[in-house]
Design a protein around this motif. Sequence first.
Motif, PDB file in Angstrom:
ATOM      1  N   GLY A   1       0.825  -1.208   0.000  1.00 17.98           N
ATOM      2  CA  GLY A   1       0.000   0.000   0.000  1.00 17.98           C
ATOM      3  C   GLY A   1       0.857   1.255   0.000  1.00 17.98           C
ATOM      4  O   GLY A   1       2.078   1.205   0.232  1.00 17.98           O
TER       5      GLY A   1
ATOM      6  N   THR B   1       0.724   3.285   2.211  1.00 20.17           N
ATOM      7  CA  THR B   1       1.128   3.454   3.607  1.00 20.17           C
ATOM      8  C   THR B   1       2.572   3.017   3.826  1.00 20.17           C
ATOM      9  O   THR B   1       3.382   3.771   4.383  1.00 20.17           O
TER      10      THR B   1
ATOM     11  N   PHE C   1      -2.867  13.778   6.792  1.00 18.62           N
ATOM     12  CA  PHE C   1      -3.382  12.411   6.854  1.00 18.62           C
ATOM     13  C   PHE C   1      -2.711  11.748   8.057  1.00 18.62           C
ATOM     14  O   PHE C   1      -1.503  11.885   8.235  1.00 18.62           O
TER      15      PHE C   1
ATOM     16  N   ASN D   1       0.731  16.316  -0.105  1.00 20.01           N
ATOM     17  CA  ASN D   1      -0.342  15.436  -0.553  1.00 20.01           C
ATOM     18  C   ASN D   1      -1.340  16.224  -1.393  1.00 20.01           C
ATOM     19  O   ASN D   1      -1.980  17.137  -0.912  1.00 20.01           O
TER      20      ASN D   1
ATOM     21  N   LYS E   1      -6.404   2.889  -4.262  1.00 23.69           N
ATOM     22  CA  LYS E   1      -7.182   4.076  -4.646  1.00 23.69           C
ATOM     23  C   LYS E   1      -7.481   4.074  -6.140  1.00 23.69           C
ATOM     24  O   LYS E   1      -8.603   4.372  -6.543  1.00 23.69           O
TER      25      LYS E   1
END
Length: 389
Positions: A97, A99, A123, A168, A234
């Motif tokens: 991911g 992440t 985030f 972001n 996403k």
Amino acid sequence: MRRTLVPRMEPFSTSIFGEMSTLALETGAINLGQGFPDTDGPDEMKEVARAAIAEGRGNQYPPVHGLPDLRLAIAEHHQRFYGLELDPATDVVVTTGGTEAIQSALLALCERGDEVVVFEPWFDIYAVGIALADATRVSVPVRAPDFRPDIDALRGAVNDRTRLLLLNSPHNPTGVVFTREECQAIADLAIERDLLVISDEVYEHLWYDGHPHIPLATLPGMAERTITIGSAGKSFSFTGWKVGWATGPADLIRAVRAVRQHLSYVSGGPFQYAVAHGLRMPDSYYEGFRHGLQAQRDILTSGLSALGFSYVESEGTYFLTTDLGPFSDYPDALAVARDMPHRAGVVAIPQQSFCDHAGVGDRALRWAYCKRPEVLREAIERLGALAKA
Ligand code: PMP
């Protein structure tokens, strides 16, 4: 008492998403809190994953930095959409991911004494990753009421300890997409101060009419200093597959790889085949996907607006930002978010949970519209019933 969690991780032991999802379950509320689609991505990608499992491809550890064909597909995708040239052998790493890509990049590049500058609201995992690296978070509030990035404030936050900018766009939670001018101003600053940039672009394909996504690495002088983060979760609505990537210059990706290989080692072999397929789908997939989400955005925006919520146009992501609307007499967004599931049967996320400074997100709610139209309409109906009561 036994010594357990290290103090710097203590603030992260609970999350607003956990709290709100539990509340949703307890109250039977519609969960417009957590940002995941309630409709899966393309069947053809599922089919590729199924075939890979059946044929024994990817069931054992795939290559450590990602399946070569997936790295090639990522490079081809960046060439097709952005004209960026990447060498799949050195400039791409597949991650668990977006992440893991972000956390590995932070752990690889930062240590104690280094400052990481982020826009606020941020985030939530940024705060965690910076703390894991034992670096220092410096947050710069975005400008109310439209939540645009404040480039002068960003400039003011940079000093000799600044190691990198963690940015972001399209931006979670506000839904703002940085304009070319805003990106250029950020690039000017990064180049002038010789800063590294982690550019979290997991919502690169989730932008709506008139607000195109501008990858920071496409601006002159930025490719050599930017690690760009992507997410198949996403881009293809498979958030549970946890396939993401980081791309950038070979020396920065080498650093990310060095750390990441010791975190999850590899991820989701069969899914990597499916994501390689997805990245090669025609432009029509990406356009259809955007238009579908844009329609969902419009349903939620007009519904909430009719109920008296003021909103910031969502230019991208899954998220719409509003004020407290009919709940304006509540002390803050957290109080609204905690009570709304009980009173109205709907969950939203208070943006103050992603802020360091008082007053930035404490009157703002984040609503996820990546849900089926009928779910969005039901949420609006429930809120409307409350307004009439
Ligand atoms: N960055 C942002 C801004 C996000 O919203 C998310 C997911 N919510 C991620 C990164 C992580 O993406 P992934 O699910 O691929 O780990």
